[in-house]
Design an enzyme around this catalytic site. Structure first.
Site, PDB file in Angstrom:
ATOM      1  N   ASP A 175       0.795  -1.099   0.040  1.00  0.00           N
ATOM      2  CA  ASP A 175      -0.034  -0.118   0.209  1.00  0.00           C
ATOM      3  C   ASP A 175       0.950   1.137  -0.256  1.00  0.00           C
ATOM      4  OD1 ASP A 175      -3.105   0.446   1.558  1.00  0.00           O
ATOM      5  OD2 ASP A 175      -1.977   1.827   0.137  1.00  0.00           O
TER       6      ASP A 175
HETATM    7  C1  GLC Z   1      -4.382   4.217  -0.207  1.00  0.00           C
HETATM    8  C2  GLC Z   1      -5.280   3.108   0.317  1.00  0.00           C
HETATM    9  C3  GLC Z   1      -5.432   2.000  -0.902  1.00  0.00           C
HETATM   10  C4  GLC Z   1      -5.239   2.831  -2.130  1.00  0.00           C
HETATM   11  C5  GLC Z   1      -3.913   3.224  -2.346  1.00  0.00           C
HETATM   12  C6  GLC Z   1      -3.708   4.183  -3.739  1.00  0.00           C
HETATM   13  O1  GLC Z   1      -3.420   4.577   0.942  1.00  0.00           O
HETATM   14  O2  GLC Z   1      -4.969   2.371   1.501  1.00  0.00           O
HETATM   15  O3  GLC Z   1      -6.710   1.309  -0.726  1.00  0.00           O
HETATM   16  O4  GLC Z   1      -5.616   1.819  -3.091  1.00  0.00           O
HETATM   17  O5  GLC Z   1      -3.640   4.046  -1.396  1.00  0.00           O
HETATM   18  O6  GLC Z   1      -4.460   5.071  -3.826  1.00  0.00           O
END
Ligand code: GLC
Length: 718
Positions: free
Chosen positions: A265
């Site tokens: 993430d």
């Molecule tokens: C965010 C979220 C994740 C998302 C990613 C890209 O922090 O936790 O769900 O897909 O970043 O935006």
């Protein structure tokens, strides 16, 4: 590209080029303006040369932009390995559907699949290749803001909807069908169970509960073919998922048989430092690579340290090669080597985005997502009634929710407009809520006094749920409760329409309002359909996929809880030494599976084909459902199972089947459910999944609290 060609390409790659493939940056790094250099590039210490080698981009969308970036990139990329473009297409791309917690209330996998298919069409035309969806984190805590992105508290419903979303996004031939997206199931694992409902907080689940309740949604998405998995920010068994070898290698890769790309993430590799697992970025990069993370989203740890790490330790080269091979395979599965632009097409984008057909599907999704929570004969509104509409959401375009990507608020209708269009001329008066607080003496107050019914449009702002939006209180904002109290004093029938991203504590609202319509954040078509529910043109059929507590103090609250040794049951109201509160009933205000209709339904006693079964037998459960009203309506029939005696405590009931049926007035329909041994298994202390001989209660009904039951006996004899 054939495997041997891909292998030949892979064999030509330098170490530097391999490391580049593991790096994911946001699209603004490729802005034509120089700000990209002074801004993010400097911050992440990324050079222009690096940009010619990175493997994927997140958040960039728009056919023209993506074609430009891809074209420029391929001119500089020595081996011509195309970029992957990923984005958060969570509940629509430009045509925005109800938030997933709302979509889940439809209990309609086919419809949910359709919304994913349309979202894929729109975003693929805009150049997106991969969506960071489905999010299948099981959740039991409405304080957690990301509850809005989930499909709720039940493993079985989560599994069914996870499968539907993956089918809708990916279709059956991802390589040839450029109107589809690769799905990335997230956040692995258990992200929805943070302590105290605080986002990113510690998750402390027993392995039994993790395996029994939380993993099956991810497994369902993987079994349906999801191409990617995103590791979660949180810890599992004391180790952050991003660096957790047991979770990612043992459980995800080996046991769950996931062989696709694993992405971190956002900057989560760096966060191993804040977690206290790594003392610097290099150590963090080592831990993440050893755990099997293939792509580093926006931390820079891989880009800056993997070459050094591999040169220092040959065993890491193999791990890097495996990661890069999976990334190249995903690009190949998407046909990017043959067509690096895939579906990015400005004409198609123009035709597809927010098209009438897509909006029709969004309207259907809203129709089936709205949950009627209370109706003391105040809805639907009658033709000759004088209606007042009041409240902060009556003229709000903030109806899309916090992950509405390219949804345009400007395209989102206002409830006031929509209700005006639904009612006869002169029937509706819009009253400003300040009227109420400035004393009911202003000219507008007359409208309130003359009203036959008052509709108060209330709820949250979209920023109050979603990521990093945990709340300690889950009631409506204080001023809205005050407005309801003031309106109640008028002695008029009062309807509350709620736009919110989480289960709320509606205890006060339920005492003040005669009708309650739960509209969630319903998306671009929401206002019109909410208005049609109010006037009765649409008959609501939604059912909650998550319990609504009486008070935040009950949270986490969920229907499939254990009995405990001192269960608090209806017949023990006066007993003290039970698992109960002194100040509130244990039960939720509105239970899992609950939702009213303008129709009414009755259920026969369920019957089974045999009362004793072996593991090879199929259990056939039948129930007759009658529409006892004069109005055609849809009911979601639910079947729950309770394993009465087992080697570990079992939930008092578990959803195992459901069926949406539509009945004409007075029509009777027999619903048949078929259960197999799998439906009676659970995780035993020895780690095996199997069923035990013994008694099972089968419960069928319209929600998790109102069911009729029949008992069956499973025997070991063959
Ligand atoms: C965010 C979220 C994740 C998302 C990613 C890209 O922090 O936790 O769900 O897909 O970043 O935006």
């Amino acid at each position: 590209m054939e495997r041997k060609q891909l292998q030949a390409l892979f064999d030509e790659m330098t170490l530097e080029e391999k490391v580049g493939q593991t790096m994911q940056l946001t699209g603004n790094f490729f802005d034509q303006s120089d700000s990209a250099i002074t801004g993010p590039m400097e911050e992440l210490n990324v050079s222009r040369e690096d940009l010619s080698r990175i493997g994927s981009i997140l958040g960039g969308t728009g056919a023209a932009d993506i074609r430009r970036i891809q074209t420029e990139y391929l001119k500089k990329n020595r081996l011509g390995i195309p970029l992957l473009f990923m984005a958060d297409v969570i509940h629509g791309y430009r045509t925005i559907y109800p938030i997933p917690l709302g979509l889940a209330s439809s209990w309609n996998p086919a419809l949910v699949e359709q919304t994913a298919e349309v979202a894929a069409k729109e975003s693929a035309a805009a150049g997106v290749h991969v969506t960071f969806s489905p999010m299948v984190d099981l959740v039991r805590d409405a304080r957690w803001g990301r509850v809005m992105e989930t499909t709720g508290e039940d493993p079985y419903l989560n599994e069914e909807l996870a499968r539907a979303l993956v089918r809708g996004y990916q279709g059956t031939d991802l390589q040839m069908d450029d109107t589809r997206l690769a799905a990335c199931v997230k956040h692995f694992a258990g992200y929805g169970a943070p302590n105290a409902g605080l986002d990113y907080n510690t998750v402390d689940l027993s392995e039994q509960v993790l395996r029994e309740q939380y993993l099956s949604g991810y497994q369902a998405a993987i079994d349906e073919g999801a191409k990617m998995v995103m590791a979660s920010f949180n810890t599992i068994k004391g180790i952050p998922a991003t660096g957790n070898k047991w979770l990612l290698k043992e459980v995800l890769r080996k046991e769950m048989k996931f062989d696709g790309v694993l992405i971190s993430d956002w900057a989560a590799i760096n966060e191993l430092i804040a977690h206290g697992l790594a003392s610097n970025q290099k150590e963090a990069a080592i831990q993440a690579l050893q755990a099997g993370v293939d792509i580093d989203m926006m931390s820079g740890a891989y880009l800056h340290y993997l070459e050094e790490i591999v040169e220092e330790d040959e065993s890491m080269r193999k791990l890097l090669d495996e990661a890069v091979w999976r990334i190249l395979q995903l690009k190949n599965d998407l046909g990017l080597f043959e067509n690096p632009f895939r579906g990015a097409d400005e004409e198609r984008e123009q035709a597809e985005l927010f098209s009438p057909q897509n909006r029709d599907i969004a309207r259907k999704a809203v129709e089936e997502s709205i949950v009627l929570l209370k109706n003391n004969q105040v809805l639907p509104l009658e033709e000759n009634q004088k209606v007042v509409l009041i409240g902060s959401k009556k003229n709000s375009r903030d109806l899309l929710g916090s992950w509405s990507l390219n949804g345009q608020e400007a395209e989102t209708q206002l409830l006031a407009e929509a209700l005006q269009a639904e009612l006869a001329p002169g029937q509706l008066k819009i009253v400003e809520e300040k009227t109420v607080f400035n004393g009911l003496y202003s000219y507008q107050a007359a409208d309130l006094y003359q009203a036959d019914v008052i509709v108060a449009a209330l709820g949250e702002e979209s920023f109050m749920s979603g990521e990093a939006a945990s709340k300690s209180q889950i009631t409506l904002p204080a001023d809205q409760l005050l407005l309801l109290q003031e309106l109640k004093k008028l002695g008029k029938p009062l309807v509350a329409v709620l736009f919110n991203g989480r289960p709320l504590d509606l205890s006060d609202v339920s005492l003040l309002a005669d009708g309650i319509v739960e509209a969630w954040f319903p998306g671009t078509e929401g206002a019109q359909v909410v208005a049609q529910v109010l006037t009765g043109r649409v008959n609501p059929s939604g059912k909650l996929s998550m319990s609504f507590p009486r008070h935040v103090g009950q949270v986490p609250i969920y229907y499939n809880h254990h009995s405990t040794g001192r269960p608090f049951t209806r017949d023990k109201q006066d007993e003290k030494y039970l698992s109960r509160y002194l100040d509130v009933d244990n039960s939720p205000l509105y239970p899992f599976g609950f939702g009213l209709s303008y129709s009414s339904f009755s259920y026969s006693q369920p019957t089974v084909n045999q009362s004793t079964f072996t593991k090879e037998d199929e259990v056939v459960v039948r129930v007759a459902v009658t529409n006892t009203s004069e109005r055609k309506g849809t009911e979601v029939v639910q079947l729950y199972v309770h394993d009465k005696i087992a080697q570990v405590v079992r939930p008092i009931k578990e959803l195992k089947r459901f069926a949406r049926i539509t009945l004409e007035p007075n029509e009777v329909q027999e619903v048949t459910f078929r259960l197999q041994e799998d439906d009676f298994t659970y995780l035993h202390p020895d780690g095996t999944w199997s069923s035990d001989a013994g008694e099972f209660e089968i419960m069928v009904g319209s929600n998790s609290e109102e069911t009729e039951s029949v008992t069956i006996q499973l025997t070991n004899s063959n």
